[in-house]
Design an enzyme around this catalytic site. Structure first.
Site, PDB file in Angstrom:
ATOM      1  N   ASN A  10      32.730 -27.954 -42.157  1.00 48.17           N
ATOM      2  CA  ASN A  10      33.425 -26.986 -41.778  1.00 48.17           C
ATOM      3  C   ASN A  10      32.296 -26.080 -40.910  1.00 48.17           C
ATOM      4  O   ASN A  10      31.547 -25.505 -41.747  1.00 48.17           O
ATOM      5  CB  ASN A  10      34.247 -26.300 -42.945  1.00 48.17           C
ATOM      6  CG  ASN A  10      34.951 -25.048 -42.326  1.00 48.17           C
ATOM      7  OD1 ASN A  10      34.743 -24.293 -41.645  1.00 48.17           O
ATOM      8  ND2 ASN A  10      36.292 -25.167 -42.945  1.00 48.17           N
ATOM      9  N   ASP A  12      33.287 -23.247 -39.504  1.00 46.43           N
ATOM     10  CA  ASP A  12      33.973 -21.717 -39.488  1.00 46.43           C
ATOM     11  C   ASP A  12      32.907 -20.463 -39.331  1.00 46.43           C
ATOM     12  O   ASP A  12      32.870 -19.514 -38.446  1.00 46.43           O
ATOM     13  CB  ASP A  12      35.114 -21.146 -40.440  1.00 46.43           C
ATOM     14  CG  ASP A  12      36.002 -22.275 -40.293  1.00 46.43           C
ATOM     15  OD1 ASP A  12      36.510 -22.876 -39.436  1.00 46.43           O
ATOM     16  OD2 ASP A  12      36.966 -22.105 -41.173  1.00 46.43           O
ATOM     17  N   HIS A  13      31.971 -20.708 -40.294  1.00 44.63           N
ATOM     18  CA  HIS A  13      31.041 -19.527 -40.508  1.00 44.63           C
ATOM     19  C   HIS A  13      29.891 -19.282 -39.756  1.00 44.63           C
ATOM     20  O   HIS A  13      29.252 -18.422 -39.449  1.00 44.63           O
ATOM     21  CB  HIS A  13      30.816 -19.499 -42.028  1.00 44.63           C
ATOM     22  CG  HIS A  13      31.804 -18.899 -42.958  1.00 44.63           C
ATOM     23  ND1 HIS A  13      32.917 -17.965 -42.483  1.00 44.63           N
ATOM     24  CD2 HIS A  13      32.692 -19.808 -43.734  1.00 44.63           C
ATOM     25  CE1 HIS A  13      33.655 -18.164 -43.271  1.00 44.63           C
ATOM     26  NE2 HIS A  13      33.662 -18.994 -44.076  1.00 44.63           N
ATOM     27  N   HIS A  46      38.832 -23.983 -38.949  1.00 48.44           N
ATOM     28  CA  HIS A  46      40.087 -23.484 -39.146  1.00 48.44           C
ATOM     29  C   HIS A  46      40.369 -22.250 -37.920  1.00 48.44           C
ATOM     30  O   HIS A  46      39.574 -21.111 -37.910  1.00 48.44           O
ATOM     31  CB  HIS A  46      40.071 -22.609 -40.499  1.00 48.44           C
ATOM     32  CG  HIS A  46      41.280 -22.000 -41.030  1.00 48.44           C
ATOM     33  ND1 HIS A  46      41.567 -21.422 -42.223  1.00 48.44           N
ATOM     34  CD2 HIS A  46      42.578 -21.797 -40.506  1.00 48.44           C
ATOM     35  CE1 HIS A  46      42.406 -20.931 -42.487  1.00 48.44           C
ATOM     36  NE2 HIS A  46      43.112 -21.248 -41.255  1.00 48.44           N
ATOM     37  N   ARG A  48      42.281 -19.399 -37.456  1.00 49.91           N
ATOM     38  CA  ARG A  48      43.047 -18.496 -38.011  1.00 49.91           C
ATOM     39  C   ARG A  48      43.952 -17.668 -37.059  1.00 49.91           C
ATOM     40  O   ARG A  48      43.553 -17.441 -36.101  1.00 49.91           O
ATOM     41  CB  ARG A  48      42.507 -17.641 -39.136  1.00 49.91           C
ATOM     42  CG  ARG A  48      41.592 -18.273 -40.170  1.00 49.91           C
ATOM     43  CD  ARG A  48      40.903 -17.045 -41.412  1.00 49.91           C
ATOM     44  NE  ARG A  48      42.070 -16.736 -42.000  1.00 49.91           N
ATOM     45  CZ  ARG A  48      41.962 -16.903 -43.421  1.00 49.91           C
ATOM     46  NH1 ARG A  48      41.113 -17.592 -43.628  1.00 49.91           N
ATOM     47  NH2 ARG A  48      43.051 -16.475 -43.971  1.00 49.91           N
ATOM     48  N   ARG A  52      39.418 -14.776 -36.920  1.00 50.75           N
ATOM     49  CA  ARG A  52      38.252 -13.929 -37.381  1.00 50.75           C
ATOM     50  C   ARG A  52      37.166 -14.718 -36.967  1.00 50.75           C
ATOM     51  O   ARG A  52      36.035 -14.061 -37.281  1.00 50.75           O
ATOM     52  CB  ARG A  52      38.560 -13.396 -38.612  1.00 50.75           C
ATOM     53  CG  ARG A  52      38.570 -14.621 -39.833  1.00 50.75           C
ATOM     54  CD  ARG A  52      38.783 -14.247 -40.983  1.00 50.75           C
ATOM     55  NE  ARG A  52      39.976 -13.745 -41.603  1.00 50.75           N
ATOM     56  CZ  ARG A  52      40.626 -13.569 -42.677  1.00 50.75           C
ATOM     57  NH1 ARG A  52      39.595 -13.873 -43.950  1.00 50.75           N
ATOM     58  NH2 ARG A  52      41.594 -12.948 -42.980  1.00 50.75           N
ATOM     59  N   GLU A  73      42.123 -27.121 -39.348  1.00 47.08           N
ATOM     60  CA  GLU A  73      42.928 -26.510 -40.305  1.00 47.08           C
ATOM     61  C   GLU A  73      43.793 -25.426 -39.533  1.00 47.08           C
ATOM     62  O   GLU A  73      43.353 -24.718 -38.809  1.00 47.08           O
ATOM     63  CB  GLU A  73      41.979 -25.586 -41.329  1.00 47.08           C
ATOM     64  CG  GLU A  73      41.495 -26.581 -42.159  1.00 47.08           C
ATOM     65  CD  GLU A  73      40.210 -25.712 -43.099  1.00 47.08           C
ATOM     66  OE1 GLU A  73      40.179 -24.761 -43.063  1.00 47.08           O
ATOM     67  OE2 GLU A  73      39.418 -26.594 -43.692  1.00 47.08           O
ATOM     68  N   THR A 104      40.829 -18.942 -47.753  1.00 44.44           N
ATOM     69  CA  THR A 104      42.092 -19.522 -48.061  1.00 44.44           C
ATOM     70  C   THR A 104      42.063 -19.503 -49.689  1.00 44.44           C
ATOM     71  O   THR A 104      41.562 -20.434 -50.240  1.00 44.44           O
ATOM     72  CB  THR A 104      42.246 -20.882 -47.703  1.00 44.44           C
ATOM     73  OG1 THR A 104      41.830 -20.969 -46.305  1.00 44.44           O
ATOM     74  CG2 THR A 104      43.693 -21.455 -47.699  1.00 44.44           C
ATOM     75  N   GLU A 154      44.750 -32.243 -49.469  1.00 43.98           N
ATOM     76  CA  GLU A 154      43.443 -31.938 -49.949  1.00 43.98           C
ATOM     77  C   GLU A 154      43.507 -30.910 -51.174  1.00 43.98           C
ATOM     78  O   GLU A 154      44.230 -29.955 -51.162  1.00 43.98           O
ATOM     79  CB  GLU A 154      42.658 -31.024 -48.762  1.00 43.98           C
ATOM     80  CG  GLU A 154      41.343 -30.516 -49.087  1.00 43.98           C
ATOM     81  CD  GLU A 154      40.781 -30.398 -47.615  1.00 43.98           C
ATOM     82  OE1 GLU A 154      40.762 -30.838 -46.654  1.00 43.98           O
ATOM     83  OE2 GLU A 154      39.639 -29.286 -47.986  1.00 43.98           O
ATOM     84  N   HIS A 193      36.556 -26.499 -50.656  1.00 42.72           N
ATOM     85  CA  HIS A 193      36.479 -25.192 -51.069  1.00 42.72           C
ATOM     86  C   HIS A 193      35.924 -24.984 -52.311  1.00 42.72           C
ATOM     87  O   HIS A 193      35.656 -25.262 -53.267  1.00 42.72           O
ATOM     88  CB  HIS A 193      37.883 -24.660 -51.292  1.00 42.72           C
ATOM     89  CG  HIS A 193      38.024 -23.235 -50.615  1.00 42.72           C
ATOM     90  ND1 HIS A 193      37.470 -22.023 -51.491  1.00 42.72           N
ATOM     91  CD2 HIS A 193      38.733 -22.651 -49.672  1.00 42.72           C
ATOM     92  CE1 HIS A 193      37.517 -21.181 -50.716  1.00 42.72           C
ATOM     93  NE2 HIS A 193      38.240 -21.537 -49.399  1.00 42.72           N
TER      94      HIS A 193
HETATM   95  N1  PXP Z   1      39.319 -27.026 -47.150  1.00 42.68           N
HETATM   96  C1  PXP Z   1      40.189 -26.177 -46.755  1.00 42.68           C
HETATM   97  C2  PXP Z   1      41.321 -26.638 -46.506  1.00 42.68           C
HETATM   98  C3  PXP Z   1      39.721 -24.742 -46.427  1.00 42.68           C
HETATM   99  O1  PXP Z   1      40.301 -24.049 -46.038  1.00 42.68           O
HETATM  100  C4  PXP Z   1      38.146 -24.566 -46.469  1.00 42.68           C
HETATM  101  C5  PXP Z   1      37.434 -23.357 -46.365  1.00 42.68           C
HETATM  102  O2  PXP Z   1      37.880 -22.938 -44.626  1.00 42.68           O
HETATM  103  C6  PXP Z   1      37.264 -25.296 -47.181  1.00 42.68           C
HETATM  104  C7  PXP Z   1      38.015 -26.900 -47.055  1.00 42.68           C
HETATM  105  C8  PXP Z   1      35.840 -25.257 -47.082  1.00 42.68           C
HETATM  106  O3  PXP Z   1      35.429 -24.267 -48.044  1.00 42.68           O
HETATM  107  P1  PXP Z   1      34.117 -23.791 -48.043  1.00 42.68           P
HETATM  108  O4  PXP Z   1      33.923 -22.964 -46.770  1.00 42.68           O
HETATM  109  O5  PXP Z   1      34.235 -22.841 -49.159  1.00 42.68           O
HETATM  110  O6  PXP Z   1      33.332 -24.819 -48.282  1.00 42.68           O
END
Ligand code: PXP
Length: 251
Positions: A10, A12-13, A46, A48, A52, A73, A104, A154, A193
């Protein structure tokens, strides 16, 4: 290597850090390409409602330019459905979204989500997009996912990862039990997560889980040793834990 346990990275960050300064760096697409090189099996992003981190433009570029399957996502809203149908990612993971939450925080309420979820699942599936529902490890939610026609769930691993060490076994049991139930009722089971180098092993060892989605920890670790190195280490911890389970089973 073809592992029975896929790693979705993922990104996102990476976008969160980019957006802190409003420019182009660091680029989530570059991170996706680095993740592919390091052994990721898929890229997760994701989009959003408040944008963000990941932007619409990121989704366009990821859809066009990465070779790995993209897992989008998304909240089950009309806006996100339209975007998903336009880009047709390999997969879509439906998540609950609250504007004020930091991440989330809980799973989808599939039991209470009824008609709306069923219609979004139907539209995405008809477009050839594999749908998963992000849920708490709870049998009633799993049963409801099957009833709505979702092929994949998931499991939210946040409560397990956030628990104090002495409370983790009980949280892990919930995940083990839910993953076994998912298999019994014909759902493909994923998890994610909050997973870290310290918490991934016991989840990766569950033989009925087919994919882990991991983001925040990998991007954090990338600061210290690089993204590729963090992903390779995560991949190897996952594979080791899974090989030990398989070994135990065949012994
Ligand atoms: N799975 C889902 C559905 C999520 O929403 C997220 C966070 O965006 C993750 C996995 C990954 O979580 P993390 O960034 O804490 O590893």
């Amino acid at each position: 290597m073809n592992s029975p346990l896929r790693l979705g990275v993922n990104i996102d960050h990476v976008a969160t850090i980019r957006n802190a300064r409003g420019g182009d760096h660091p680029d989530p697409l570059r991170a996706a390409k680095a993740a592919a090189k390091a052994g990721a099996d898929g890229i997760t992003a994701h989009l959003r409602e408040d944008r963000r981190h990941i932007s619409d433009h990121d989704i366009t570029r990821l859809s066009r330019e990465i070779e790995l399957p993209l897992n989008l996502e998304m909240a089950a809203t009309d806006e996100m459905l339209e975007i998903a149908l336009r880009h047709r990612p390999h997969a879509a993971c439906l998540v609950p979204e609250k504007r004020q939450e930091r991440t989330t925080e809980g799973g989808l309420d599939v039991l209470g989500g009824g008609d709306r979820l069923a219609s979004v699942i139907g539209d995405l599936s008809q477009a050839g997009i594999r749908v998963s529902l992000f849920i708490e490890p709870d049998a009633a939610q799993l049963d409801a996912a099957v009833a709505l026609g979702a092929p994949v769930v998931e499991l939210h691993t946040g409560a397990y990862c956030d628990a104090p060490i002495n409370a983790r076994p009980a949280q892990l049991d919930r995940i083990v039990t839910a993953a076994a139930h998912a298999e019994r009722i014909g759902l493909e089971c994923h998890a994610g997560h909050g997973l870290t180098f310290d918490t991934v092993g016991p989840v990766a060892a569950i033989a009925t889980i087919f994919e882990l989605n991991i983001g925040h920890f990998l991007v954090g670790e990338a600061i210290f040793g690089g993204l590729e190195s963090a992903i390779k280490r995560m991949r190897s911890l996952m594979d080791k834990a899974r090989a030990e389970t398989t070994g135990e089973r065949s012994a």
